[in-house]
Design a protein around this motif. Structure first.
Motif, short mmCIF file in Angstrom:
data_model
loop_
_atom_site.label_atom_id
_atom_site.label_comp_id
_atom_site.label_asym_id
_atom_site.label_seq_id
_atom_site.Cartn_x
_atom_site.Cartn_y
_atom_site.Cartn_z
N LEU A 41 31.59 45.90 52.13
CA LEU A 41 32.62 45.79 53.17
C LEU A 41 33.34 44.44 53.09
O LEU A 41 34.57 44.38 53.26
N ARG A 42 32.60 43.38 52.84
CA ARG A 42 33.21 42.05 52.74
C ARG A 42 34.23 42.00 51.60
O ARG A 42 35.35 41.51 51.79
N TYR A 43 33.86 42.50 50.44
CA TYR A 43 34.77 42.40 49.31
C TYR A 43 35.88 43.44 49.36
O TYR A 43 36.94 43.23 48.76
N LEU A 44 35.70 44.52 50.08
CA LEU A 44 36.84 45.40 50.36
C LEU A 44 37.85 44.67 51.23
O LEU A 44 39.07 44.79 51.03
N TRP A 45 37.34 43.90 52.20
CA TRP A 45 38.23 43.11 53.05
C TRP A 45 38.96 42.03 52.25
O TRP A 45 40.15 41.81 52.42
N VAL A 46 38.25 41.35 51.35
CA VAL A 46 38.88 40.33 50.51
C VAL A 46 39.97 40.98 49.65
O VAL A 46 41.07 40.45 49.51
N PHE A 47 39.67 42.15 49.09
CA PHE A 47 40.67 42.87 48.28
C PHE A 47 41.88 43.21 49.14
O PHE A 47 43.03 43.01 48.73
N TRP A 48 41.63 43.76 50.32
CA TRP A 48 42.72 44.19 51.20
C TRP A 48 43.62 43.02 51.57
O TRP A 48 44.85 43.13 51.53
N THR A 49 43.04 41.90 51.94
CA THR A 49 43.85 40.76 52.33
C THR A 49 44.62 40.19 51.15
O THR A 49 45.77 39.77 51.29
N ALA A 50 44.01 40.18 49.96
CA ALA A 50 44.72 39.70 48.77
C ALA A 50 45.84 40.65 48.39
O ALA A 50 46.94 40.22 48.02
N ALA A 51 45.60 41.95 48.48
CA ALA A 51 46.62 42.94 48.13
C ALA A 51 47.80 42.87 49.10
O ALA A 51 48.95 43.12 48.70
N ARG A 52 47.53 42.53 50.35
CA ARG A 52 48.60 42.39 51.34
C ARG A 52 49.41 41.13 51.12
O ARG A 52 50.46 40.96 51.71
N GLY A 53 48.86 40.21 50.34
CA GLY A 53 49.58 38.98 50.06
C GLY A 53 49.20 37.82 50.95
O GLY A 53 49.88 36.80 50.96
#
Length: 174
Positions: free
Chosen positions: A144-156
């Motif tokens: 869950l943590r790294y999905l969140w990191v991915f999501w925030t990075a993908a959003r810019g």
């Protein structure tokens, strides 16, 4: 203060208290073991079990639930020297890699933990599936943590919003 914010603050304090309580238990067991072995001349084994179990839980609970991204130690020589856009790609690639590893290993980890219900500790008679259940928590929370990191990075979002604070260096040499 809204109820949700108050709940979040209390939950954060409780989550952070778990490693501190376990470390206190380890210290007390260590003192008991020393007293029993060297003063009373009757060593006890249960204190070693408590210390090992507490240490396992401190490591896995602390890293998955208590630790924040900015608390982690990183070797960021390459990461700190590239542009913000490339840092975002690094976070996204790294996140996909870690989510993949944890997700791939989760079924085998679940099988191991559930299988360990057949054994108990020597002194305290605690089933090993209860002891090793923290590994499943660690894996799920890490996913869950790294999905969140991915999501925030993908959003810019920048690194500080993603929880991966990049060190902003100002060169004193002109």
């Amino acid at each position: 203060m809204p109820l949700f914010i108050r709940f979040k603050q209390v939950a954060s304090v409780l989550v952070d208290a778990v490693p501190a309580i376990l470390l206190t238990a380890m210290f007390l067991c260590f003192i008991i073991q020393v007293l029993m072995r060297y003063i009373m001349n009757t060593p006890v084994g249960w204190t070693v079990e408590v210390c090992v179990i507490a240490w396992l839980w401190i490591l896995l609970w602390g890293q998955s639930v208590s630790a924040r991204e900015e608390d982690e130690i990183r070797f960021d020589i390459l990461y700190g020297s590239v542009s913000l856009a490339l840092r975002r790609w690094f976070r996204m690639i790294f996140s996909v890699f870690l989510v993949g590893i944890y997700a791939w290993s989760l079924p085998a980890l679940w099988d191991f933990v559930t299988f360990m219900k057949i054994q108990k500790t020597s002194y305290l008679d605690i089933r090993f599936n209860w002891i090793y259940s923290i590994a499943v928590v660690f894996s799920v929370v890490s996913i869950l943590r790294y999905l969140w990191v991915f999501w925030t990075a993908a959003r810019g979002d920048d690194a500080s919003k993603a929880g991966t604070d990049a060190v902003v260096r100002k060169d004193p040499v002109k």
